[in-house]
Design an enzyme around this catalytic site. Structure first.
Site, PDB file in Angstrom:
ATOM      1  CB  THR A   1      25.435  -3.293  30.887  1.00  0.00           C
ATOM      2  OG1 THR A   1      25.432  -2.851  32.465  1.00  0.00           O
ATOM      3  CG2 THR A   1      24.648  -4.480  31.174  1.00  0.00           C
TER       4      THR A   1
ATOM      5  CB  THR B   1      24.553   0.531  30.731  1.00  0.00           C
ATOM      6  OG1 THR B   1      24.262  -0.415  31.551  1.00  0.00           O
ATOM      7  CG2 THR B   1      24.407  -0.160  29.190  1.00  0.00           C
TER       8      THR B   1
ATOM      9  CB  SER C   1      29.161   0.515  34.442  1.00  0.00           C
ATOM     10  OG  SER C   1      29.480   1.177  33.210  1.00  0.00           O
TER      11      SER C   1
END
Ligand code: ASP
Length: 362
Positions: free
Chosen positions: A225, A207, A87
């Protein structure tokens, strides 16, 4: 003319009254960037749950006297470099064309500066580039091709950020394309079962947001992110948008987010959380208020369940000037990482607005 009022009383009463304008007072601003006395400062690092190592690294540096932002960026670099965290950074899940595009922002409380990059390709550490935007340009946000060129001008090397694992995930998604992408057919406000209404089951959010207060009592933050998985190329989420995915005010605190960026872009939650803290709310209360605000502002039928609650999740992390910290998410089950000076960071439960039910829609 405020000379007769003691500084602390002035800030307190102004904050209680919700006057953010007090921050504009030159005397107070310069005074506030002076180091506090050592005893008064509680260094703290908080982050999203994927930041156990990042927060530990940041705290280690802070205890050696590092500035909060330097420490945070060194911490989040660990996650950006990790191919297993898909992520953030290297190994992030790509956009719908199979290309990894990264977003990041930083804010440095003591100098009141910030920097950000969005949709940057081929650069593993967008947080470092965001910091350079802050330090070496007269801009705050640089996107896409321009961000890549700026990074290369500063010596960053281009590299392929797609790992075999993230490529295979993308291919699987591509091969199963149906109504689960981000292109919405013509629809009206009442339409259900399109867009996020379906996607929240299968799409990947993730993130790292990391915020810290250092030994001088200075506060900074960073959010970095790869954004929403399989996004439309060029899509920018909340992470690089100061006020949405990150906000820092050295007088009051810092806040940042993970989760559905579109919802947060529409409610600018991080600046609201810092504002709520300036009015005396605890970091956790302020995060809950941001969740309530999103729930109240989400009206499209495709985004809410039968009880009117958002189908998606957004999570917030915050700390205040005193070193209090907290986190909250729309749905229960969230955790966050925190370090108050230990060698190892720990995970704590986030507060929540709605309890996730078995087979709930999120
Ligand atoms: N907030 C990020 C974005 O919308 C994604 C995430 O946190 O998962 O780009």
């Amino acid at each position: 003319m405020h000379i007769s009022i003691r500084r602390r009383d002035f800030i307190k009463s102004a904050a209680a009254a919700g006057f953010s304008a007090v921050v504009g007072d030159k005397l107070l601003a310069s005074e506030s960037s002076l180091p506090q006395s050592k005893a008064a400062v509680k260094p703290v690092v908080v982050s999203s749950a994927n930041g156990l190592q990042a927060t530990a690294k940041a705290m280690e540096m802070i205890q050696q006297g590092a500035d909060a932002l330097d420490a945070i960026v060194a911490g989040v670099n660990i996650v950006e470099d990790d191919p297993k965290d898909n992520s953030v950074g290297y190994g992030g899940i790509p956009n719908e064309d199979g290309v990894v595009e990264l977003d990041a922002s930083v804010m440095h409380g003591p100098t009141g500066r910030g920097g950000a990059v969005a949709s940057i390709r081929n650069i593993k550490n967008p947080s470092k580039v965001a910091k350079l935007v802050m330090e070496r340009t007269d801009h705050v946000l640089i996107v896409g091709e321009g961000a890549l060129r700026f990074a290369k001008a500063h010596g960053f090397k281009e590299e392929n950020l797609l790992t075999e694992e993230s490529r295979e995930l993308w291919l699987k998604w591509k091969e199963n394309l149906s109504k689960d992408d981000d292109w919405l057919p013509p629809h009206d406000f009442e339409s259900k079962d399109i867009g996020e209404g379906l996607k929240s089951y299968i799409r990947n959010y993730g993130t790292i947001n990391c915020d810290a207060i250092d030994l001088k009592g200075n506060i900074s933050g960073c959010t970095t992110t790869s954004g929403l998985s399989y996004k439309i190329p060029g899509r920018v989420g909340d992470s690089p948008i100061l006020g949405a995915g990150l906000y820092v005010d050295n007088e009051f605190g810092a806040a940042g987010s993970t989760g559905r960026g579109e919802a947060n872009l529409l409610s600018c939650s991080s600046v609201m959380i810092v504002e709520y803290m300036s009015q005396g709310k605890s970091p956790e209360q302020a995060c809950i208020m941001a969740c309530e605000r999103i729930a109240r502002q989400t009206k499209e039928k495709r985004l809410i369940d039968e009880k009117g609650r958002p189908k998606f999740d957004v999570r917030f992390y915050a700390l205040n000037k005193k070193g209090d910290f907290g986190s909250a998410s729309i749905w229960s089950g969230g955790k966050f990482a925190v370090n108050t000076g230990e060698k190892q960071s720990r995970l704590a439960e986030s507060a929540y607005l709605y309890k996730r039910e078995p087979r709930a829609s999120n």
